[in-house]
Design a protein around this motif. Structure first.
Motif, PDB file in Angstrom:
ATOM      1  N   GLN A  61       0.819  -1.202   0.000  1.00  0.00           N
ATOM      2  CA  GLN A  61       0.000   0.000   0.000  1.00  0.00           C
ATOM      3  C   GLN A  61       0.861   1.263   0.000  1.00  0.00           C
ATOM      4  OE1 GLN A  61      -2.643   0.224   3.322  1.00  0.00           O
ATOM      5  NE2 GLN A  61      -3.741   1.978   2.508  1.00  0.00           N
ATOM      6  N   ALA A  65       1.011   4.028  -2.976  1.00  0.00           N
ATOM      7  CA  ALA A  65       0.752   5.439  -2.693  1.00  0.00           C
ATOM      8  C   ALA A  65       1.886   6.307  -3.227  1.00  0.00           C
ATOM      9  CB  ALA A  65       0.579   5.655  -1.190  1.00  0.00           C
ATOM     10  N   SER A  68       1.589   6.433  -7.026  1.00  0.00           N
ATOM     11  CA  SER A  68       0.471   7.255  -7.508  1.00  0.00           C
ATOM     12  C   SER A  68       0.785   8.743  -7.378  1.00  0.00           C
ATOM     13  CB  SER A  68      -0.814   6.922  -6.752  1.00  0.00           C
ATOM     14  OG  SER A  68      -0.771   7.403  -5.441  1.00  0.00           O
ATOM     15  N   ARG A  85      -7.104  -3.576  -6.757  1.00  0.00           N
ATOM     16  CA  ARG A  85      -7.948  -2.393  -6.606  1.00  0.00           C
ATOM     17  C   ARG A  85      -7.101  -1.163  -6.367  1.00  0.00           C
ATOM     18  NH1 ARG A  85     -11.841  -4.298  -1.996  1.00  0.00           N
ATOM     19  NH2 ARG A  85     -10.126  -5.689  -1.594  1.00  0.00           N
ATOM     20  N   GLU A  86      -7.682  -0.015  -6.686  1.00  0.00           N
ATOM     21  CA  GLU A  86      -7.009   1.250  -6.472  1.00  0.00           C
ATOM     22  C   GLU A  86      -6.981   1.570  -4.988  1.00  0.00           C
ATOM     23  OE1 GLU A  86      -7.178   5.736  -8.353  1.00  0.00           O
ATOM     24  OE2 GLU A  86      -8.386   4.133  -9.183  1.00  0.00           O
ATOM     25  N   ILE A  87      -5.885   2.208  -4.528  1.00  0.00           N
ATOM     26  CA  ILE A  87      -5.766   2.527  -3.116  1.00  0.00           C
ATOM     27  C   ILE A  87      -6.693   3.667  -2.759  1.00  0.00           C
ATOM     28  CG2 ILE A  87      -3.397   1.712  -2.903  1.00  0.00           C
ATOM     29  CD1 ILE A  87      -2.562   4.685  -2.995  1.00  0.00           C
ATOM     30  N   LYS A  88      -7.083   3.694  -1.495  1.00  0.00           N
ATOM     31  CA  LYS A  88      -7.910   4.784  -1.011  1.00  0.00           C
ATOM     32  C   LYS A  88      -7.006   5.931  -0.622  1.00  0.00           C
ATOM     33  CE  LYS A  88     -11.392   1.732   0.886  1.00  0.00           C
ATOM     34  NZ  LYS A  88     -12.053   1.282   2.116  1.00  0.00           N
ATOM     35  N   THR A  89      -7.333   7.117  -1.047  1.00  0.00           N
ATOM     36  CA  THR A  89      -6.535   8.280  -0.684  1.00  0.00           C
ATOM     37  C   THR A  89      -7.178   8.976   0.502  1.00  0.00           C
ATOM     38  OG1 THR A  89      -7.724   9.610  -2.298  1.00  0.00           O
ATOM     39  CG2 THR A  89      -5.648   8.620  -3.006  1.00  0.00           C
ATOM     40  N   ARG A  90      -6.348   9.576   1.288  1.00  0.00           N
ATOM     41  CA  ARG A  90      -6.859  10.249   2.490  1.00  0.00           C
ATOM     42  C   ARG A  90      -7.224  11.665   2.191  1.00  0.00           C
ATOM     43  NH1 ARG A  90      -3.142   8.092   7.427  1.00  0.00           N
ATOM     44  NH2 ARG A  90      -3.312   5.952   6.881  1.00  0.00           N
TER      45      ARG A  90
END
Length: 90
Positions: A61, A65, A68, A85-90
C-alpha cells in the motif's frame, strides 16, 4: 505463468538489473499476498501468517501510494496489469 510475462515486460522497459523498481516490488508483494491468502483459506488459525500478510499488505500500500504521487500513469498501468484495486486516498 503471469509472473514470467510480467517480469519480461518490466525488463523490456527498464534495465535487467533494476529489480528494485517500484513495479517489480509491488509485483512480488502481490504474488506473496496471493500465496498467503490461499494458504490462509486452508489454515484459518495461522496467526503468524496473518501477521505476515498484514505487513506485506502495508508495504504494498505504501509503495502504491508513492507511485500514484510520483507517476499516475505508471500507477494506473500497474494496477490494471496486476488486477488489484485502487488505493484509497486520504
Amino acid at each position: 505463468m503471469v509472473k514470467n510475462s510480467f517480469i519480461s515486460a518490466i525488463s523490456q522497459k527498464e534495465n535487467e538489473e533494476n529489480k528494485g523498481s517500484v513495479e517489480f516490488q509491488v509485483f512480488t508483494f502481490t504474488n506473496k499476498i496471493r500465496r498467503l491468502t490461499s494458504h490462509l483459506e486452508l489454515h484459518k488459525k495461522d496467526s503468524s501468517s496473518q501477521r505476515g500478510l498484514r505487513k506485506i499488505l502495508g508495504k504494498r500500500q505504501r509503495l502504491l501510494a508513492y507511485l500514484s504521487k510520483k507517476n499516475r500513469g505508471r500507477y494506473k498501468e500497474l494496477i490494471t496489469e496486476l488486477n488489484i484495486r485502487e488505493i484509497k486516498t486520504r
